[in-house]
Structure formats: C-alpha cells, structure tokens
Design an enzyme around this catalytic site. Structure first.
Site, PDB file in Angstrom:
ATOM      1  N   ASP A 121       0.418  -0.936   0.192  1.00 23.16           N
ATOM      2  CA  ASP A 121       0.160  -0.155  -0.352  1.00 23.16           C
ATOM      3  C   ASP A 121       1.219   1.409   0.198  1.00 23.16           C
ATOM      4  OD1 ASP A 121      -2.210   1.692   0.812  1.00 23.16           O
ATOM      5  OD2 ASP A 121      -1.503   2.101   2.476  1.00 23.16           O
ATOM      6  N   ASP A 168      -1.352  -0.766   5.967  1.00 23.73           N
ATOM      7  CA  ASP A 168      -1.324   0.219   7.781  1.00 23.73           C
ATOM      8  C   ASP A 168      -2.707  -0.116   7.972  1.00 23.73           C
ATOM      9  OD1 ASP A 168      -1.802   2.496   5.583  1.00 23.73           O
ATOM     10  OD2 ASP A 168      -1.286   3.210   7.304  1.00 23.73           O
TER      11      ASP A 168
END
Length: 625
Positions: free
Chosen positions: A326, A518
C-alpha cells in the site's frame, strides 16, 4: 539457571561422581549391581517415572520409554553376563546432560519473549479525592485521565493532555533512540516514561491497547505450527514404533536364525545390539531442535520489533518472492507536509504567514499542515471575516488585506490569474489584496527508509515489487519511479486491491506473495495474501488483526530483515533434519551389524541432540540478518 535446572545439574554431578568412584571399587556380584543402582536412580528416577506414566496413559512410544527400556535392559544384561553396569548408567547420565543443555538453550531463547512480556504494566495511576491512586489497568475505561510518573510504563493507549517527556519505545519497536512527546501527541502503551509527569486521556480499554494486543500475539505464536514442525510430529509418530519393531527384530531374528542353522544363538550379543539400537534411535534431536529453532527465531525477531504470529508464517516468509505495498502510511508518512513555497513579489515567510493566518480557523488537514510549517501560534486579532468556500478554499481579512488561499477553482472564482503548476501534490494558491502572491505545494512524503527498503528487498531475493494505491495516477507514478517499484496500480478501491492481489497470486510460480499495509481498507487484502504484513505503530486495529506479521515501528526496512530471519531459521531447520537423520541412520546400521557399541549409540542420541540444539539457538541472533 532455574531452580529445576540447578537441581538437575546437582544430580548429574552426584551421579557422575558416584560412577567415577565405583570404577575403582573392587566389588563384584550382586553388591556391585546394587551399588550401580544408586547413581542410576539418582540420575534417572524422573525419566523412569515419566515412562511409567506414559505407559499408564497409553502414550508408550516416546524418548522416555526408549531410554528406560534400553538402560533397564543394559542393567539386566550386565547382571546376567558381563557384570558391567557402567554403560547403562552412562546412557542415562548423558541423556540427562543433553536434557539440561536443551532446557538451558530453550531458556535462553525465551529471554527475548520474557523481555517483551516485561512491557505489561503493573498499574495505572488515576486521581481520586485529590490523590493519585494505583488501580489495575484492566479496570480503567476509555476516556479516563491517567497519570504516568517518570520510570513507569504507560499502561494504556491515549492522547497526551499535558507534560513533556522522553519515551523509551525499545521494547515495542526495537529502536533504541528515545522519542520526545508533548501535549497532543498519541501515546501507545508499553513505552517507558523517562522524564516528566504525563497526563494522558485514554482512548482504548486495556484489552484493546497496543501492549495487550502484542502480548496476545506473542502468547499465541507457538500454537501455529510450520510444515517443518508438522513433518517432525508425523515423522516421530511413525519413526518410533518402526525403530522399536526393528530393535525387537535385531534381538530375536538373528538368534533364531542361528538356532535353525545349528549355530550358537548368542542371545546376549544380539540383545546388547538391540538395546544400543534403541539408544541410537531416540529422535530427541529432531523433536527438540526444530520447534526450538522457530521459537528462537520468533523471539529474536520480536526483539527487533517484528512480531510474527506463528512459525508457519515465519516459514512462509522464507519463500516470499513478491512484495505488494500500500502507499499511504506504508511507504509514505501518511501526513501532509509543505514541500515547496513559490512566492511572487514577496518573501517566502510572508507568503506562508498570510496563508497560515487565513487558514487558522480551519480543521482541515491541509490547514493543520500550514500551521505546523508556520510554527507560531496564530494571532487571531489580526484575522477577521473568515469565510470557507466548500471545495475551493478560504478567504479572510489579514492585517486589513483580503487574503484568499485555496485551489485553482478559488482563483478562477475570484477571477485572479494564477500559475498553472503541474507538480505532484496539492497546490495551495494564495492571493493578497486581489493580486496573485504565489503558491504552496503540499504533499505526502516518503518515509526516510523507503528507498533503502526497496534495495534491501532486491538483495534479499525479492523478484517483484508492486504498489497498490487509491491515490491519483500521477502521484503514484512519481512515488513508484522514486522507489524503482516494478509495477504501480493507482486509483484503486479496497475491492480492486484484492482483485489485483489475486491476479498477482495467479501469476506467481511457486513463490509466496506478501502484502504490506496499514489502513482499515487494507484488512481484506492482508487476509487474502499469502503473508499479510501490517504497520503496528500507527496502523489500524483491523489491519493488525488481519496481518500475519506486525512491524512495531512502521519501518519498511524491517520487511527485508524479517525475510532474512525466516530464511536463516529454515536453513537451520533443514541442516538439523539432514544431519540428525543421516547420523542416526549410519549409527543404526553400524550398531545392527555389530560395528559400533553403546557409546556410539550415546553419541548418536545425546551428541547429535546437543549439536542440533547448539545450531538451533543461532536463530536467536538476528542483529546481522
């Protein structure tokens, strides 16, 4: 050394002393037999007890049973034939020396876990009737104000209301550099307050706090076994009965064959070989060293701020060939920063001051970013008539001048010519007194170790790196080029990320795929990947729950380190498996054909176990991984 280890060491020394003394005592017959029983029972009573309990519970075929049968048989053989009982006592003695060594090695590997367990807070301080009172952290609700004195552990996650201090976060992150905090900062539980008195408003109950989740992850790690550990369990399940049958065949088949052929049966010779066969066959080296290697590796990784939820995930990490990231909060800081200021007919400081004062009443992240860069407390007396125009920006009167700060739409709305900047990021245009004054570029910045992390992954043998992000294509492409990422996919929804990962999984040929994220939107793809790696310091709870590995300091450099640790562990596991099986097979063949005696059998058991355990504890040392 523990109390139990000291007791075993004392028994070993007593038994060894008695065995040495008996060698010089000139007695024979039953007296000699009973004298040798003293060191035998001193060193072996607990093993005989375990074997008896195993037989009573139907769990017969284990190492205790093999040692008991072999040593009791050797004593009986000595009584009826040679009158030499030293080998029987020596087998038990060396086996217990190996057990002591294994216990000590396990204890050493547990120290990393034990050190991590020390982060559990003893109490929380709350104010009652004007006095600070210590209470159980588990009884403190979210929203309660707690106080943390210098030298105490922070018991719960929260926001710092007042106080300035330095926090020791090494137990959580493996980072030795202390962290400075001040009012408004987020504080995670498990840190140690080094200096000032802190007043914290808790944001989570104890069960949901960082320290509690870490302890839960570590405590449950050993319950998830790797394929290598499953192999050893299945191997022992079939191996032990097989060697018992083989030992019985060694004891019975050759004497019977000799009788049928008209030769001397030599029962005692073949019984001795069968007993030596049992000693050599004990699978202790595998049963002990393989789980110990993974345990040591998980413990060593935790000391570096890498929490692996089980040895199965540690094993899978070693086979990782593709790493998918990500962007926001993983490779970048996840927070806006002023990266460039371009004034027109005024100074940089003046342009920033006008923009910060105009935005001083807004709670928008961009406004907060401008306030941080400005660095001064805004003087609200200088500002009036603040008006926020949704989707455009703000206008205000600053020092009697009309100031506009916002995007290009605001400039178009006010009919003010502006510089059409194509930079990647968010551009804040500023006009003062109806004239264009310049622009401020705001963007999310790379983490300081992001570029080094990509280099380290390539060195660790990662074949493909991919970045998946919901951000626009231009920003994603710039980040990808800076980090030299192999593939970049932008403007993705959470469901699109799962689709992309599934396509990458279909493309992969044998290697594992790890996803690093996250946010709460990363939870589905963390669960879908072969290995999910979450950022633990600022990551969302859902992401941490879904992940298999948690990086406690959000440092992407730790990904390559986790992979290297896993490969070191697997290398040690394979070394021990090959070494133990090869030595035992050789020893069993030599013993069965009379080319080796009980002493070689002892080495094939205890010696191999000690060497395998020594090799296993190397997995604890991960600093240079």
């Amino acid at each position: 050394m523990t109390k139990k280890q000291k007791k075993l060491r004392r028994r070993i020394l007593i038994a060894a002393g008695l065995l040495g003394a008996l060698h010089f005592i000139p007695v024979t017959g039953p007296v000699r037999f009973f004298l040798y029983l003293i060191p035998y029972f001193v060193i072996g009573y607990d093993l005989l007890k375990k074997a008896a309990i195993g037989i009573a519970n139907g769990q017969v075929l284990d190492e205790n049973f093999l040692m008991a049968i072999a040593t009791v048989g050797a004593l009986i053989l000595g009584l009826t034939q040679s009158g030499d009982y030293a080998e029987a006592v020596a087998v038990m003695l060396f086996f217990q020396i190996g057990e002591l060594f294994e216990s000590y090695a396990v204890g050493k590997s547990r120290k990393n876990i034990a050190a991590l367990m020390d982060i559990r807070p003893d109490h929380a301080n709350i104010l009652q009737n004007g006095q600070l009172v210590q209470v159980d952290p588990e009884t403190v609700e979210a929203g309660t104000v707690i106080f943390v004195k210098p030298g105490e552990k922070v018991p719960l996650d929260g926001i710092l209301l007042s106080g300035n201090s330095t926090l020791d976060t090494s137990a959580l992150t493996g980072e030795s550099l202390p962290r400075d905090v001040s009012a408004g900062d987020e504080i995670v539980s498990g840190c140690i307050n080094l200096t000032g008195l802190l007043q914290i408003r808790t944001t989570k109950a104890f069960g949901e706090s960082t320290v509690s989740k870490i302890l839960e992850l570590v405590e449950n790690a050993s319950s998830r076994k790797s394929r290598s550990e499953d192999f050893v369990t299945k191997f022992a399940r079939y191996y032990t009965p097989a060697v018992c049958i083989a030992a019985l065949a060694v004891a019975c088949v050759p004497p019977v064959a000799n009788l049928l052929l008209g030769s001397q049966p030599e029962f005692s010779v073949w019984l001795y070989r069968a007993l030596s066969f049992l000693v050599a066959s004990c699978p202790c080296a595998l049963v002990i060293s393989i789980p110990l290697t993974f345990f040591a590796g998980i413990g060593g990784a935790s000391r570096e701020g890498i929490l692996v939820k089980g040895s199965n995930y540690l094993e899978a990490l070693s086979k990782t060939r593709t790493v998918v990231f990500d962007k926001t909060g993983t490779l970048t800081r996840g927070a806006f920063e002023v990266v460039d200021i371009h004034p027109v007919d005024m100074t940089v400081d003046a342009l920033l001051e006008y923009a910060a004062l105009a935005e001083s009443a807004s709670c928008h992240p961009i406004s907060k970013c401008l306030q941080r860069r400005y660095g001064n407390q805004p003087d609200h007396k200088r500002v009036s008539h603040i008006q926020e125009i949704s989707g455009h920006g703000v206008t205000a009167i600053v020092d009697g001048k009309t100031v506009a700060a916002g995007n290009h739409k605001l400039m178009q709305h006010l009919s003010i010519p502006y510089i059409r900047e194509q930079a990647v990021g968010t551009v804040i245009h500023v006009a003062v007194g109806g004239s264009y004054a310049g622009y401020i570029l705001i963007a999310d910045t790379l983490k300081s170790t992001a570029q080094a992390a990509m280099v380290a992954l390539k060195k660790a043998g990662i074949q493909k790196t991919v970045m998946l992000t919901g951000d626009n294509a231009a920003t994603a492409r710039q980040i990808g080029d800076q980090l030299q990422i192999d593939r970049v996919c932008a403007q993705l929804l959470p469901g699109d990320k799962v689709t992309q990962v599934e396509a990458l999984l279909a493309e992969s040929s044998g290697g594992k795929l790890a996803f690093v994220g996250d946010g709460i939107n990363d939870a589905p793809v963390l669960g879908r990947a072969d290995i999910g790696i979450a950022m633990g310091a600022m990551g969302a709870d859902a992401a941490i729950e879904a992940a298999d590995v948690v990086l406690m300091d959000d440092d992407p450099m730790k990904i390559a380190k986790a992979i290297r640790i896993s490969r070191k562990c697997l290398g040690i596991v394979y070394q021990n498996i090959v070494f133990a099986i090869a030595v035992k097979l050789l020893a069993l063949i030599l013993v069965a054909f009379g080319a080796a005696n009980m002493w070689l059998a002892i080495f094939a058991d205890v010696g191999v176990m000690v060497l395998a355990v020594l090799n296993a504890i190397r997995a604890m040392f991960v600093k240079k991984c």
